[in-house]
Design a protein around this motif. Structure first.
Motif, PDB file in Angstrom:
ATOM      1  N   TYR A   4       0.748  -1.118  -0.046  1.00 30.62           N
ATOM      2  CA  TYR A   4       0.064   0.051  -0.056  1.00 30.62           C
ATOM      3  C   TYR A   4       0.827   1.123  -0.003  1.00 30.62           C
ATOM      4  O   TYR A   4       1.676   1.409   0.772  1.00 30.62           O
ATOM      5  N   PRO A   5       0.555   2.175  -0.911  1.00 35.87           N
ATOM      6  CA  PRO A   5       1.586   3.278  -1.225  1.00 35.87           C
ATOM      7  C   PRO A   5       1.553   4.245   0.086  1.00 35.87           C
ATOM      8  O   PRO A   5       2.759   4.827   0.469  1.00 35.87           O
ATOM      9  N   SER A   6       0.479   4.202   0.875  1.00 35.28           N
ATOM     10  CA  SER A   6       0.401   5.236   1.998  1.00 35.28           C
ATOM     11  C   SER A   6       0.725   4.711   3.338  1.00 35.28           C
ATOM     12  O   SER A   6       0.744   5.169   4.257  1.00 35.28           O
ATOM     13  N   ALA A   7       1.461   3.585   3.348  1.00 36.81           N
ATOM     14  CA  ALA A   7       2.123   2.751   4.389  1.00 36.81           C
ATOM     15  C   ALA A   7       3.589   2.726   4.447  1.00 36.81           C
ATOM     16  O   ALA A   7       4.185   2.631   3.304  1.00 36.81           O
ATOM     17  N   THR A   8       4.114   2.720   5.726  1.00 34.37           N
ATOM     18  CA  THR A   8       5.755   2.492   5.669  1.00 34.37           C
ATOM     19  C   THR A   8       5.712   0.995   5.735  1.00 34.37           C
ATOM     20  O   THR A   8       5.263   0.179   6.465  1.00 34.37           O
ATOM     21  N   LYS A   9       6.553   0.767   4.900  1.00 34.40           N
ATOM     22  CA  LYS A   9       6.873  -0.905   4.687  1.00 34.40           C
ATOM     23  C   LYS A   9       7.858  -1.303   5.595  1.00 34.40           C
ATOM     24  O   LYS A   9       9.047  -1.061   5.779  1.00 34.40           O
ATOM     25  N   ILE A  10       7.360  -2.227   6.387  1.00 31.23           N
ATOM     26  CA  ILE A  10       8.426  -2.809   7.623  1.00 31.23           C
ATOM     27  C   ILE A  10       8.016  -4.494   7.315  1.00 31.23           C
ATOM     28  O   ILE A  10       7.401  -4.933   8.174  1.00 31.23           O
ATOM     29  N   GLU A  11       9.043  -4.939   6.480  1.00 34.57           N
ATOM     30  CA  GLU A  11       8.575  -6.188   6.198  1.00 34.57           C
ATOM     31  C   GLU A  11       8.965  -7.262   7.348  1.00 34.57           C
ATOM     32  O   GLU A  11      10.028  -7.262   7.871  1.00 34.57           O
ATOM     33  N   LEU A  12       8.003  -7.968   7.344  1.00 35.28           N
ATOM     34  CA  LEU A  12       8.261  -9.222   8.643  1.00 35.28           C
ATOM     35  C   LEU A  12       8.891 -10.527   7.839  1.00 35.28           C
ATOM     36  O   LEU A  12       7.915 -11.110   7.004  1.00 35.28           O
ATOM     37  N   GLN A  13       9.974 -10.836   8.319  1.00 34.74           N
ATOM     38  CA  GLN A  13      10.425 -12.139   8.179  1.00 34.74           C
ATOM     39  C   GLN A  13      10.689 -13.070   9.325  1.00 34.74           C
ATOM     40  O   GLN A  13      10.728 -12.481  10.387  1.00 34.74           O
ATOM     41  N   PRO A  14      10.485 -14.459   9.125  1.00 37.54           N
ATOM     42  CA  PRO A  14      10.506 -14.976   7.668  1.00 37.54           C
ATOM     43  C   PRO A  14       8.917 -15.134   7.214  1.00 37.54           C
ATOM     44  O   PRO A  14       8.836 -15.619   6.101  1.00 37.54           O
ATOM     45  N   SER A  54      -0.695  -9.810  11.495  1.00 43.32           N
ATOM     46  CA  SER A  54      -1.542  -9.013  10.449  1.00 43.32           C
ATOM     47  C   SER A  54      -0.890  -8.285   9.335  1.00 43.32           C
ATOM     48  O   SER A  54       0.410  -8.434   9.516  1.00 43.32           O
ATOM     49  N   HIS A  55      -1.410  -7.931   8.184  1.00 43.25           N
ATOM     50  CA  HIS A  55      -0.674  -7.368   7.252  1.00 43.25           C
ATOM     51  C   HIS A  55      -0.210  -5.792   7.556  1.00 43.25           C
ATOM     52  O   HIS A  55       0.821  -5.290   7.317  1.00 43.25           O
ATOM     53  N   PHE A  56      -1.055  -5.166   8.435  1.00 45.63           N
ATOM     54  CA  PHE A  56      -1.000  -3.670   8.655  1.00 45.63           C
ATOM     55  C   PHE A  56      -0.965  -3.723  10.378  1.00 45.63           C
ATOM     56  O   PHE A  56      -1.753  -4.370  10.871  1.00 45.63           O
ATOM     57  N   GLY A  57      -0.219  -2.580  10.590  1.00 45.46           N
ATOM     58  CA  GLY A  57      -0.285  -2.064  12.058  1.00 45.46           C
ATOM     59  C   GLY A  57      -0.569  -0.439  12.077  1.00 45.46           C
ATOM     60  O   GLY A  57      -0.034   0.065  11.377  1.00 45.46           O
ATOM     61  N   GLN A  66       3.041  -1.548   7.123  1.00 51.47           N
ATOM     62  CA  GLN A  66       2.659  -2.882   6.475  1.00 51.47           C
ATOM     63  C   GLN A  66       3.620  -3.820   6.508  1.00 51.47           C
ATOM     64  O   GLN A  66       4.851  -3.576   6.130  1.00 51.47           O
ATOM     65  N   PHE A  67       3.473  -5.114   7.073  1.00 51.06           N
ATOM     66  CA  PHE A  67       4.336  -6.096   7.342  1.00 51.06           C
ATOM     67  C   PHE A  67       4.501  -7.058   6.217  1.00 51.06           C
ATOM     68  O   PHE A  67       5.526  -7.854   6.118  1.00 51.06           O
TER      69      PHE A  67
END
Ligand SMILES: [Zn+2]
Length: 274
Positions: A4-14, A54-57, A66-67
């Motif tokens: 989502y362009p309006s969220a900060t991407k904080i990718e959750l791994q693994p 979840s996808h978003f926080g 966005q995770f």
């Protein structure tokens, strides 16, 4: 992969690399029972023993993280991510007090509405409150026991009221079809390619409309194409992808078979070919 362009991407791994793809067809809201920022919510998911996410926080101030891609499975919401058709829910945690009894702040309300509109426009999530646990639409965690096996109060009564009276109606108002703008200062409504009629869709027909349809079917998660060559020519990939779109809208039987019909076409929002 959709971010989502309006969220900060904080990718959750693994999880981001490991969890299977979904076709997103629901949006489910949660309260996290802590006054956390998106980064703190992401930290929580990484704790040992925490196996759902979840996808978003969403923070109290409207900041959104966005995770996971909205086309990757997030394990909140229990059975709705285990459907045989590969569909799943987009979910969002939000900062709350420890009892989850407070209202969403104005900044949170605005952020949820904006994301809800984007999910409709991007993934074609239908503008209704889910009628059953596996029905495409919008909802909140405790709406169905199949989403929330522990029957915990997520979110609390105050936020359920806000969802019903403020948030969901605003998503419908902002995402739904708009009347043409009139008068000075009005912004023109987006124009989409009009339905060309069922008989127009003959195999082998070549048109820029076919390319535009292909792009939208991919964008809404109904990509059954095996190749993008000859994108402007109607073929088996168009048939398979369009039928996936019809099923995504909830059609069954002959209503979910090629050729396209006007109602499903209008909901696809195919860009107008000039
Ligand atoms: Zn929840």
């Amino acid at each position: 992969m959709t971010w989502y362009p309006s969220a900060t991407k904080i990718e959750l791994q693994p999880e981001s690399g490991a969890q299977p793809a979904i076709v997103p067809d629901q949006f489910i809201l949660h309260s996290v029972t802590a006054p956390w920022t998106p980064a703190q919510i992401e930290q929580y998911w990484t704790q040992p023993g925490v196996v759902v996410e979840s996808h978003f926080g969403l923070g109290y101030n409207g900041a959104l993280g966005q995770f996971l891609s909205t086309q990757t499975r997030a394990d909140a919401n229990y059975l709705t991510n285990r459907r045989a058709n590969g569909h799943g829910a987009v979910s969002m945690e939000s900062a709350s007090n420890h009892g989850a009894t407070d209202l969403w702040t104005d900044a949170q309300v605005q952020a949820i509405i904006k994301l809800g509109v984007w999910l409709h426009q991007t993934h074609g999530i239908p503008l209704r409150i889910s009628r059953t646990w596996d029905d495409p639409g919008y909802g909140y965690h405790r709406l169905f026991k199949e989403w929330n096996p522990n029957s915990h109060s997520c979110p609390g009564d105050a936020r359920v009221g806000q969802f019903k009276t403020v948030i969901f109606p605003a998503i419908v108002a902002q995402a739904g079809p708009k009347p043409p703008a009139t008068g000075a200062g009005g912004t023109p409504a987006p124009t989409y390619q009009p339905f060309p009629g069922a008989s127009w869709f003959s195999m082998g027909r070549k048109s820029k409309i076919v390319s535009a349809m292909h792009d939208r079917l991919v964008a809404v998660g109904c990509n059954k194409y095996t190749s993008s060559a000859n994108k402007d020519t109607i073929g088996s990939g168009d048939k398979a992808s369009y039928e996936a779109w019809q099923r995504h809208l909830g059609y069954t039987g002959s209503a979910a078979t090629w050729p396209p019909g006007k109602t499903s076409w209008d909901k696809l929002h195919v860009a107008k070919v000039v």
